[in-house]
Design a protein around this motif. Structure first.
Motif, PDB file in Angstrom:
ATOM      1  N   LEU A  70       0.743   4.317  -2.773  1.00 57.06           N
ATOM      2  CA  LEU A  70       0.600   5.525  -2.572  1.00 57.06           C
ATOM      3  C   LEU A  70       1.637   6.466  -3.235  1.00 57.06           C
ATOM      4  CD1 LEU A  70      -0.445   5.767   1.121  1.00 57.06           C
ATOM      5  CD2 LEU A  70      -2.034   6.104  -0.884  1.00 57.06           C
ATOM      6  N   SER A  71       2.945   5.850  -3.162  1.00 59.09           N
ATOM      7  CA  SER A  71       4.026   6.834  -3.578  1.00 59.09           C
ATOM      8  C   SER A  71       4.179   6.962  -5.008  1.00 59.09           C
ATOM      9  CB  SER A  71       5.290   5.933  -3.301  1.00 59.09           C
ATOM     10  OG  SER A  71       5.585   4.912  -3.833  1.00 59.09           O
ATOM     11  N   LYS A  72       3.281   6.304  -5.843  1.00 61.35           N
ATOM     12  CA  LYS A  72       3.024   6.161  -7.231  1.00 61.35           C
ATOM     13  C   LYS A  72       1.884   7.138  -7.711  1.00 61.35           C
ATOM     14  CE  LYS A  72       5.320   1.769  -7.868  1.00 61.35           C
ATOM     15  NZ  LYS A  72       5.057   0.442  -8.188  1.00 61.35           N
ATOM     16  N   GLN A  73       1.141   7.699  -6.835  1.00 63.03           N
ATOM     17  CA  GLN A  73      -0.109   8.281  -7.011  1.00 63.03           C
ATOM     18  C   GLN A  73       0.028   9.921  -7.569  1.00 63.03           C
ATOM     19  OE1 GLN A  73      -2.851   6.224  -7.758  1.00 63.03           O
ATOM     20  NE2 GLN A  73      -1.129   4.923  -7.184  1.00 63.03           N
ATOM     21  N   CYS A  74      -0.783  10.508  -7.958  1.00 66.69           N
ATOM     22  CA  CYS A  74      -0.304  11.939  -8.493  1.00 66.69           C
ATOM     23  C   CYS A  74      -0.773  12.679  -7.179  1.00 66.69           C
ATOM     24  CB  CYS A  74      -1.505  12.427  -9.589  1.00 66.69           C
ATOM     25  SG  CYS A  74      -3.249  12.136  -9.107  1.00 66.69           S
ATOM     26  N   PHE A 106       7.707   2.726   7.145  1.00 68.96           N
ATOM     27  CA  PHE A 106       8.715   3.102   6.369  1.00 68.96           C
ATOM     28  C   PHE A 106       9.498   4.178   6.818  1.00 68.96           C
ATOM     29  CE2 PHE A 106       5.379   1.834   3.315  1.00 68.96           C
ATOM     30  CZ  PHE A 106       6.206   1.090   2.282  1.00 68.96           C
ATOM     31  N   THR A 162       0.158  14.298  -3.381  1.00 70.11           N
ATOM     32  CA  THR A 162       1.175  14.263  -2.550  1.00 70.11           C
ATOM     33  C   THR A 162       0.633  13.935  -1.182  1.00 70.11           C
ATOM     34  OG1 THR A 162       0.641  16.548  -1.692  1.00 70.11           O
ATOM     35  CG2 THR A 162       1.993  16.375  -3.639  1.00 70.11           C
ATOM     36  N   LEU A 163       1.351  13.457  -0.192  1.00 67.74           N
ATOM     37  CA  LEU A 163       0.976  13.180   1.121  1.00 67.74           C
ATOM     38  C   LEU A 163       0.252  14.248   1.841  1.00 67.74           C
ATOM     39  CD1 LEU A 163       1.004  10.696   3.017  1.00 67.74           C
ATOM     40  CD2 LEU A 163       3.175  11.565   3.991  1.00 67.74           C
ATOM     41  N   GLY A 208       3.041   5.019   7.546  1.00 66.93           N
ATOM     42  CA  GLY A 208       4.228   5.763   7.449  1.00 66.93           C
ATOM     43  C   GLY A 208       5.346   5.170   8.445  1.00 66.93           C
ATOM     44  N   TYR A 220       0.854  -1.200   0.101  1.00 69.05           N
ATOM     45  CA  TYR A 220       0.052  -0.180  -0.043  1.00 69.05           C
ATOM     46  C   TYR A 220       0.917   1.166  -0.044  1.00 69.05           C
ATOM     47  CZ  TYR A 220      -3.824   3.067   1.022  1.00 69.05           C
ATOM     48  OH  TYR A 220      -4.908   4.305   0.994  1.00 69.05           O
ATOM     49  N   GLY A 221       1.845   1.297   0.681  1.00 66.38           N
ATOM     50  CA  GLY A 221       3.104   2.416   0.708  1.00 66.38           C
ATOM     51  C   GLY A 221       3.484   2.559  -0.603  1.00 66.38           C
ATOM     52  N   GLN A 222       4.049   1.345  -1.502  1.00 67.01           N
ATOM     53  CA  GLN A 222       4.269   1.755  -2.509  1.00 67.01           C
ATOM     54  C   GLN A 222       3.205   2.332  -3.651  1.00 67.01           C
ATOM     55  OE1 GLN A 222       6.965  -1.655  -4.306  1.00 67.01           O
ATOM     56  NE2 GLN A 222       6.057  -2.588  -2.226  1.00 67.01           N
TER      57      GLN A 222
END
Length: 377
Positions: free
Chosen positions: A268-272, A297, A274-275, A294, A264-266
């Motif tokens: 999220l990191s690939k979505q448009c 990571f 930002t956190l 978080g 799930y963390g990976q």
């Protein structure tokens, strides 16, 4: 004007109450510090469950009689108790002086340092055996009474086998998250007492009270009792279980959980987005979800890779079942089959039925705290 004056007067009254409350907290802290000293002198465990339950029940009853929300009072009490446990960590009772000296193999790592500090607080002589001390291994271990292995899972076999012969009365323990294979390595290496431990917490804990440590017996259980008593005095909750059953449980509790969080963390990191954008429009429950993702990571990639790899072969069946469940759910969504989704929900709900109400209450408290902690610009 009168209403403004009344409001200011009321606020002054609230300020006075808050000041008195802080003074009371200072008095309570001083009292709990004295309790900690007495516990250290008498060898009493830091955690007294009966006393805690009695105190909370009494104060809840008092709160109700004064028309104060008992949940609020319990929240405050539990927070004060946590503070008290933290304050009582300076000096701790020594349950088994015969276990000294203690040698922590891998003692320069985060978990090794955590255990080393705790043993030192209890008055044990603690020696560190890590890469920098390899040339001194024979000397450091010559008269050891407890040797604790705190190394990565994939290194435990080579590290243990490289150790010189240990004293026969020495307790050999490990704190890895897998138990069957490490226990076999320890038993093959040492003919004396052996026990496997799995601390169900990371190195960032503020105190040990109520922290779960799984215990898997290896050999000469009685000779290991002093170590277990020491863990109990620190306030830990000990759960004894067979090594095989432990590893099977960890496949779900750790490996599958870490895997899904990792994926799930990976994702999220690939979505448009930002956190910061996601957090700005998140509900408290999603804030908690992000915190837990978080948290993974923020820690060691080596550690979590080792945990997932250590039992990957054993969880392939679980992974297949998980993928099948995901695919079936996706199929129901694609077909717009609401009835099937409700049926699947109902079946899963039955698994949680006995604990659902308790989980709802506990999660509500966590959500309230997450919302309280929100920082507004």
């Amino acid at each position: 004007m009168a209403s403004t004056m009344d409001l200011n007067e009321l606020r002054h009254g609230i300020d006075a109450c808050d000041t008195e409350l802080v003074n009371l907290l200072a008095r309570r802290r001083a009292l709990t510090e004295q309790v900690g000293i007495i516990k250290q002198q008498t060898g009493a465990p830091l955690h007294a469950p009966e006393r805690e339950a009695e105190l909370i029940a009494s104060r809840r009853e008092q709160a109700q009689s004064l028309n104060v929300n008992p949940d609020l009072v319990e929240d405050i009490l539990r927070r004060m108790m946590r503070e008290a446990y933290e304050n009582q960590q300076g000096k701790l009772a020594c349950a088994a002086p015969s276990l000294s000296p203690v040698v922590i193999v891998g003692g320069e790592g985060a978990m090794g340092q955590l255990f080393a500090k705790q043993f030192q607080r209890s008055g044990y002589e603690v020696r560190i055996l890590d890469r920098a001390q390899q040339s001194q291994a024979q000397t450091l271990l010559a008269d050891a009474k407890l040797v604790m292995i705190s190394v990565p899972i994939n290194a435990i076999e080579s590290v243990v086998n490289s150790l010189p012969e240990l004293p026969k009365d020495c307790v050999l323990a490990d704190i890895t998250s897998v138990k069957q294979k490490p226990l076999k390595v320890l038993l093959d290496k040492h003919s004396g007492p052996v026990v496997g431990l799995h601390p169900m917490f990371g190195p960032d804990i503020s105190h040990w009270v109520k922290q779960t440590i799984v215990v898997c017996h290896g050999r000469m259980h009685k000779a290991c009792e002093g170590l277990l008593q020491q863990l109990n005095i620190w306030g830990s909750q000990l759960v004894e279980i067979d090594a095989k059953k432990h590893d099977q449980a960890m496949q779900i509790i750790q490996v599958m959980r870490h895997l899904t969080t990792f994926v799930y963390g990976q994702f999220l990191s690939k979505q448009c987005h930002t956190l910061e954008e996601l957090r700005s429009c998140s509900s408290p429950i999603y804030q908690l979800e992000l915190m837990m993702v978080g948290r993974l990571f923020a820690q060691s990639p080596e550690l979590y890779s080792d945990i997932m790899l250590a039992q990957f072969d054993d969880v392939e069946g679980l992974l297949a079942s998980y993928q099948d469940t995901f695919a079936n759910t996706l199929d129901k969504l694609q077909k717009g089959d609401k009835a099937a989704l409700i049926d699947a929900f109902t079946q899963a709900k039955q698994y949680f039925s006995d604990s659902a109400a308790q989980f709802l209450k506990q999660s509500r408290g966590l959500l309230n705290k997450a919302n309280d902690a929100k920082v507004l610009d």
